[in-house]
Scaffold this active site. Structure first.
Site, PDB file in Angstrom:
ATOM      1  N   ASN A 195      -4.899   7.986   4.395  1.00 47.03           N
ATOM      2  CA  ASN A 195      -4.797   7.139   5.586  1.00 47.03           C
ATOM      3  C   ASN A 195      -3.351   7.080   6.042  1.00 47.03           C
ATOM      4  O   ASN A 195      -2.464   6.751   5.242  1.00 47.03           O
ATOM      5  CB  ASN A 195      -5.286   5.714   5.293  1.00 47.03           C
ATOM      6  CG  ASN A 195      -5.290   4.839   6.535  1.00 47.03           C
ATOM      7  OD1 ASN A 195      -6.118   5.022   7.418  1.00 47.03           O
ATOM      8  ND2 ASN A 195      -4.348   3.914   6.612  1.00 47.03           N
ATOM      9  N   GLU A 196      -3.116   7.427   7.314  1.00 47.09           N
ATOM     10  CA  GLU A 196      -1.768   7.360   7.878  1.00 47.09           C
ATOM     11  C   GLU A 196      -0.723   7.875   6.879  1.00 47.09           C
ATOM     12  O   GLU A 196       0.237   7.192   6.528  1.00 47.09           O
ATOM     13  CB  GLU A 196      -1.439   5.930   8.309  1.00 47.09           C
ATOM     14  CG  GLU A 196      -2.283   5.451   9.470  1.00 47.09           C
ATOM     15  CD  GLU A 196      -1.901   4.072   9.973  1.00 47.09           C
ATOM     16  OE1 GLU A 196      -2.159   3.769  11.141  1.00 47.09           O
ATOM     17  OE2 GLU A 196      -1.334   3.280   9.185  1.00 47.09           O
ATOM     18  N   TRP A 223       2.242  -7.008  12.876  1.00 44.02           N
ATOM     19  CA  TRP A 223       3.470  -6.485  12.297  1.00 44.02           C
ATOM     20  C   TRP A 223       4.627  -6.378  13.284  1.00 44.02           C
ATOM     21  O   TRP A 223       5.706  -5.896  12.927  1.00 44.02           O
ATOM     22  CB  TRP A 223       3.207  -5.106  11.666  1.00 44.02           C
ATOM     23  CG  TRP A 223       2.283  -4.228  12.446  1.00 44.02           C
ATOM     24  CD1 TRP A 223       0.934  -4.104  12.286  1.00 44.02           C
ATOM     25  CD2 TRP A 223       2.625  -3.369  13.531  1.00 44.02           C
ATOM     26  NE1 TRP A 223       0.414  -3.210  13.178  1.00 44.02           N
ATOM     27  CE2 TRP A 223       1.425  -2.734  13.953  1.00 44.02           C
ATOM     28  CE3 TRP A 223       3.819  -3.046  14.179  1.00 44.02           C
ATOM     29  CZ2 TRP A 223       1.397  -1.821  15.011  1.00 44.02           C
ATOM     30  CZ3 TRP A 223       3.791  -2.137  15.214  1.00 44.02           C
ATOM     31  CH2 TRP A 223       2.590  -1.542  15.619  1.00 44.02           C
ATOM     32  N   ARG A 251       0.857  -1.183   0.000  1.00 43.09           N
ATOM     33  CA  ARG A 251       0.000   0.000   0.000  1.00 43.09           C
ATOM     34  C   ARG A 251       0.899   1.240   0.000  1.00 43.09           C
ATOM     35  O   ARG A 251       2.113   1.131   0.168  1.00 43.09           O
ATOM     36  CB  ARG A 251      -0.948   0.004   1.195  1.00 43.09           C
ATOM     37  CG  ARG A 251      -0.266   0.163   2.549  1.00 43.09           C
ATOM     38  CD  ARG A 251      -1.287   0.168   3.679  1.00 43.09           C
ATOM     39  NE  ARG A 251      -0.703   0.603   4.937  1.00 43.09           N
ATOM     40  CZ  ARG A 251      -1.370   0.680   6.086  1.00 43.09           C
ATOM     41  NH1 ARG A 251      -2.643   0.348   6.126  1.00 43.09           N
ATOM     42  NH2 ARG A 251      -0.789   1.086   7.186  1.00 43.09           N
ATOM     43  N   GLU A 307      -7.667   4.787  15.442  1.00 41.84           N
ATOM     44  CA  GLU A 307      -7.335   3.362  15.402  1.00 41.84           C
ATOM     45  C   GLU A 307      -6.571   2.967  16.651  1.00 41.84           C
ATOM     46  O   GLU A 307      -5.700   3.699  17.125  1.00 41.84           O
ATOM     47  CB  GLU A 307      -6.427   3.030  14.207  1.00 41.84           C
ATOM     48  CG  GLU A 307      -7.056   3.039  12.845  1.00 41.84           C
ATOM     49  CD  GLU A 307      -6.068   2.581  11.775  1.00 41.84           C
ATOM     50  OE1 GLU A 307      -5.085   1.884  12.126  1.00 41.84           O
ATOM     51  OE2 GLU A 307      -6.254   2.939  10.611  1.00 41.84           O
TER      52      GLU A 307
END
Length: 689
Positions: free
Chosen positions: A165-166, A332, A127, A324
Site C-alpha cells: 500500500n502506497e 493529516w 505503519r 483513493e
C-alpha cells in the site's frame, strides 16, 4: 538488491482485465471490516448496495489480524467477508496485508526497522515500519503474500491484487545497514567497476575517490554537503528498491494466480517525489493512484487535474484506477476542512474526465479509533442521515450513468515534460539558489494551460512527442542526450517548444554541460548564458516586450542570442538591464523554440502560454478560453466516432455551451448544454462515420 522470485515464464496475455465482471465504471474504496463488529459489517453490505459500490480494496492493514502471533493464522473473518461481498455482487481488490508488519515481527527482528540519514530508527507504532531491502522482512512479506494467494486463488470475488500500500509513502529513503549493502550492489550493477563510479561521481573533488564498492555509504548526515551525484544515485536506487519490493510481491502472486492482474496504489502528484513512477508503470497490470487535495489551496482542483493527467501519462494514455481520494476532510493536513457542496462530485468526475475508470476512497466507513479517525469516509461518523452520505449515493448514481465511457481515452495535442531525476537533482544543495522548486514551474505552466482549456499529457523526456503541437519543458535541470534530442526533434518536426530556466544544465551524472548554459538546449534555443544571476529574497525585476510588461523574480541570466533569434522580452531593470528574458527561435522544419529565462508572475506565464498555444494551434474555441473556472475535457472512443465532453463548473455562475448531444447525468437530449453553478455535465456526442 535481492530478487527472490521470478516471473520468467509469465505470459501477460493470460491476465484477465482488472474490471472483468464489472458493468461500467468501478466504485468503492478501502474496506476494513476487522475494525467493526458483525452487526456493522452486515449493515455495510446493505449500504454498499444503496450506494452502488461494486469494487473494494480489502485486507490492506490486516497482517496482525490474520497472524496475531507468528504462525497462528486466522482466515475466518476474511473468508466470511469475501463471501458476503461476492454474494452482494461486489468485486475485491485483495491486498497482500503487508503494508504494516505486526508488532511481534518488529520485536523479534528489530533489524528490519528503517533509519533516517542521521541514524534515527523509525520504530513500530505507526505503519510501514520496515526496510524494503532487509532480507528478513522480505522473507516474511513474501510468505504472507503467498499465503493469501493460496487461500483466495479461486475465490470468485477476487478481481485483482492490491500489492502492499502506497509503497514509499512514509519511508521513501531508508539509510539502514540493509539499505547500505543493497546500495553497494546496485552501484556495482550500474557502473561495473569502481573506476567508473569514481568518474561518474567526480570523486577527485574533496578526496572522495573510492578504492572499493565496500567503502561506499548512503549519503548520511556529514560535516559538509554530500556528493551530489551520490545523492542523485541514492534517489535512483531508492526508487528502484521500492519497485523491486513490489516486483517480488507481484511475482509471488503471479506464481500462484497468473490470471489475476496486480497493481499498487501510486501517489502521483506534486507532493510525492520519492519514486520515479514512469519507470514503475511497465511493471503494473493497471496503473492505480491515490490523490488528496490540499484544503488550503483555493485552486486545488487545478492540482487535482494535473495529478490526474500525470497518472494518465504514467499509464501511457490507458484508463487507470483512482484507488483513493477523500469524501471530505483528511486528518493529516495542518487544518482539515470538509469539502464544499458539490466538490465531492466535481473532484470525482474530474478524475474520470482525465482517464479514470474507477472512483474509490479511503475509506468505506470512517474509523472510530486510530490515527485516521478524523479522516472522512463514505459512511461518516454521523451516519447516513447526512449530506455527505447523500453525496456518496449521488456519486454512485452518476457513475452508473457514465458507465459507457469505460475504456475510452483522452486525446491531447499539448505535452508537459516531467522527469523525476530532474526533480530530485534540481532541489539538491549547493545550487545557485536554494529557492528553486521543481514543481513550482511545472504547476505554473500547467495552471495557465488549464485556464486556457488546453488538455495536457504529462510525459517523460524520452517519451513519444510526435503527436504534440505544443511541448512545454519546465526546469528540466537533468537531461540525457537522448532526452534533449527528443525535445529538439519535436521542434524540428514542427512543434512549438517552450523551455524554462534551469533546464538542460547537467547530464544524467549531474555533471555540468560545458560551453555555456542552458547546456543541452543551447543550440535548440539559440541562447548562450554566461552566468546565472539569481535574485535575492523579495527582489523583483520588470520584464517587457511584445507580449506586454510583467514582474519576475527568483531567477535571471546573463545571456546573449544567436543571429536570427527573436528577443520577445528583456529586463527593464535589476542586475541585467536590456538582457534577453524571453526569446524565440524559428527552427528549420517549421517549429519554434522559446526560452523563458526568468520566473514570470502568473500574468506573464499566462501571456506566454497563450501566445505559444496560439502559435501551435492548440487553443480551443469559446467558451473554454473565456470562462475562468470552467473545466472542459473530452474522452474518445477507440474509433473516434464518439466523444464524451465533461464540463465541470468550478464557478458560482451558470455556464451555457453551444454543444448538442445526450447529457448522461440527466438523460436529456440537448441542443445547448447548460452547466449549473458548481455542477457537472457529461455530453455524449457522435460523429458521422
Amino acid at each position: 538488491m535481492r530478487r527472490r522470485t521470478t516471473d520468467g515464464g509469465f505470459d501477460a496475455a493470460q491476465v484477465r482485465p482488472w474490471n472483468d465482471g464489472l458493468d461500467g465504471l468501478a466504485y468503492g474504496g478501502d474496506y476494513n471490516p476487522e475494525q467493526w463488529p458483525l452487526d456493522v459489517q452486515l449493515e455495510d453490505i446493505e449500504l454498499m448496495r444503496e450506494a452502488g459500490v461494486n469494487l473494494l480494496s480489502v485486507a490492506i492493514f490486516s497482517w496482525a489480524t490474520i497472524e496475531p502471533r507468528e504462525g497462528e493464522l486466522d482466515w475466518t473473518w476474511l473468508d466470511a467477508t469475501l463471501d458476503r461481498l461476492h454474494e452482494a455482487g461486489i468485486r475485491v481488490a485483495l491486498a497482500t496485508a503487508t503494508a504494516s508488519p505486526p508488532p511481534w515481527l518488529t520485536r523479534k527482528h528489530p533489524e528490519i526497522l528503517p533509519r533516517l540519514a542521521d541514524g534515527t530508527v523509525l520504530h513500530q507504532g505507526g505503519r510501514q515500519s520496515y526496510s524494503v531491502t532487509h532480507p528478513v522482512h522480505r522473507d516474511y512479506a513474501l510468505a504472507m503474500a503467498g499465503r493469501i494467494a493460496e487461500q483466495y486463488r479461486d475465490h470468485p470475488a477476487l478481481a485483482l491484487w492490491h500489492v502492499d500500500n502506497e509503497i514509499g509513502c512514509h519511508v521513501p529513503r531508508d539509510y539502514s545497514d540493509a539499505a547500505a549493502a543493497a546500495f553497494r550492489v546496485w552501484l556495482a550493477e550500474r557502473y561495473g567497476t569502481v573506476e567508473a563510479l569514481n568518474e561518474a561521481w567526480g570523486t577527485a573533488f574533496w578526496s572522495q575517490r573510492y578504492g572499493s564498492f565496500d567503502d561506499v555509504l548512503p549519503p548520511l548526515v556529514a560535516p559538509a554537503h554530500a556528493n551530489p551525484t551520490q545523492q542523485l544515485d541514492f534517489d535512483r536506487f531508492s526508487s528502484d528498491s521500492l519497485l523491486d519490493y513490489y516486483r517480488d510481491l507481484r511475482d509471488t502472486l503471479r506464481a500462484i494466480t497468473p490470471h489475476v492482474p496486480t497493481t499498487t496504489n501510486l501517489m502521483a502528484s506534486t507532493g510525492t517525489k520519492g519514486m520515479d513512477y514512469f519507470s514503475w508503470a511497465p511493471e503494473l497490470d493497471v496503473v492505480a493512484n491515490d490523490h488528496y487535495t490540499a484544503s488550503a489551496d483555493r485552486e486545488r482542483h487545478v492540482e487535482l487535474a494535473f495529478s490526474a493527467d500525470l497518472t494518465r501519462g504514467i499509464a501511457g494514455g490507458a484508463p487507470w484506477i483512482l484507488m483513493e481520494h477523500s469524501t471530505g476532510a483528511v486528518n493529516w493536513q495542518p487544518r482539515n476542512r470538509a469539502k464544499a457542496p458539490g466538490e465531492l462530485l466535481r473532484n470525482s468526475l474530474a478524475h474520470v474526465a482525465r482517464g479514470a475508470d474507477a472512483v474509490m476512497f479511503f475509506q468505506w466507513r470512517a474509523s472510530k479509533a486510530g490515527a485516521e479517525k478524523y479522516h472522512s469516509g463514505m459512511v461518516p461518523h454521523a451516519g447516513t442521515g447526512t449530506d455527505l452520505w447523500r453525496s456518496v449515493v449521488e456519486l454512485g448514481q452518476a457513475l452508473r450513468a457514465l458507465g459507457e465511457v469505460r475504456g475510452s481515452r483522452v486525446r491531447s495535442r499539448a505535452a508537459l515534460v516531467m522527469d523525476y531525476p530532474a526533480w530530485w537533482a534540481s532541489e539538491l544543495d549547493s545550487h545557485p539558489t536554494a529557492d528553486v522548486r521543481y514543481t513550482d514551474q511545472l504547476l505554473a505552466w500547467y495552471r495557465e494551460l488549464w485556464r486556457l482549456g488546453v488538455t495536457v499529457d504529462v510525459v517523460p523526456p524520452t517519451g513519444a512527442l510526435d503527436a504534440y503541437d505544443l511541448v512545454v519543458v519546465p526546469t528540466l535541470y537533468v537531461v540525457t542526450d537522448e532526452g534533449a534530442a527528443n525535445v529538439a526533434a519535436a521542434a524540428e518536426r514542427g512543434a512549438t517548444v517552450v523551455v524554462t530556466y534551469f533546464s538542460g544544465i547537467v547530464d544524467e551524472f549531474d555533471h555540468v554541460r560545458l560551453g555555456g548554459y542552458p547546456g543541452a538546449f543551447r543550440d535548440l534555443l539559440g541562447v548562450r548564458t554566461e552566468e546565472f544571476f539569481p535574485l535575492l529574497e523579495d527582489e523583483a525585476v520588470r520584464v517587457s516586450g511584445s507580449l506586454g510588461a510583467f514582474t519576475a523574480d527568483l531567477w535571471t541570466e546573463k545571456s546573449s542570442v544567436a543571429p536570427g533569434v527573436e528577443v520577445l522580452a528583456a529586463y527593464d531593470d535589476g542586475p541585467l538591464p536590456a538582457r534577453p528574458a524571453l526569446t524565440r527561435r524559428a527552427v528549420p522544419g517549421g517549429g519554434s523554440a522559446w526560452y523563458v529565462a526568468t520566473r514570470l508572475e502568473a500574468e506573464g506565464v499566462a501571456a506566454v502560454a497563450r501566445a505559444a498555444a496560439a502559435e501551435a494551434g492548440v487553443l480551443p474555441g469559446a467558451p473554454a478560453t473565456e470562462v475562468d473556472g470552467l473545466e472542459l475535457v473530452r474522452r474518445w472512443s477507440d474509433d473516434g466516432t464518439r466523444s464524451w465532453l465533461f464540463a465541470i463548473n468550478h464557478t458560482d455562475a451558470e455556464v451555457g455551451l453551444a454543444e448538442a448531444g445526450t447529457e448522461l447525468l440527466t438523460g436529456a437530449e440537448v441542443e445547448k448544454l447548460t452547466v449549473p453553478p458548481g455542477g457537472v455535465r457529461v455530453l455524449r456526442q457522435d460523429l458521422p462515420r
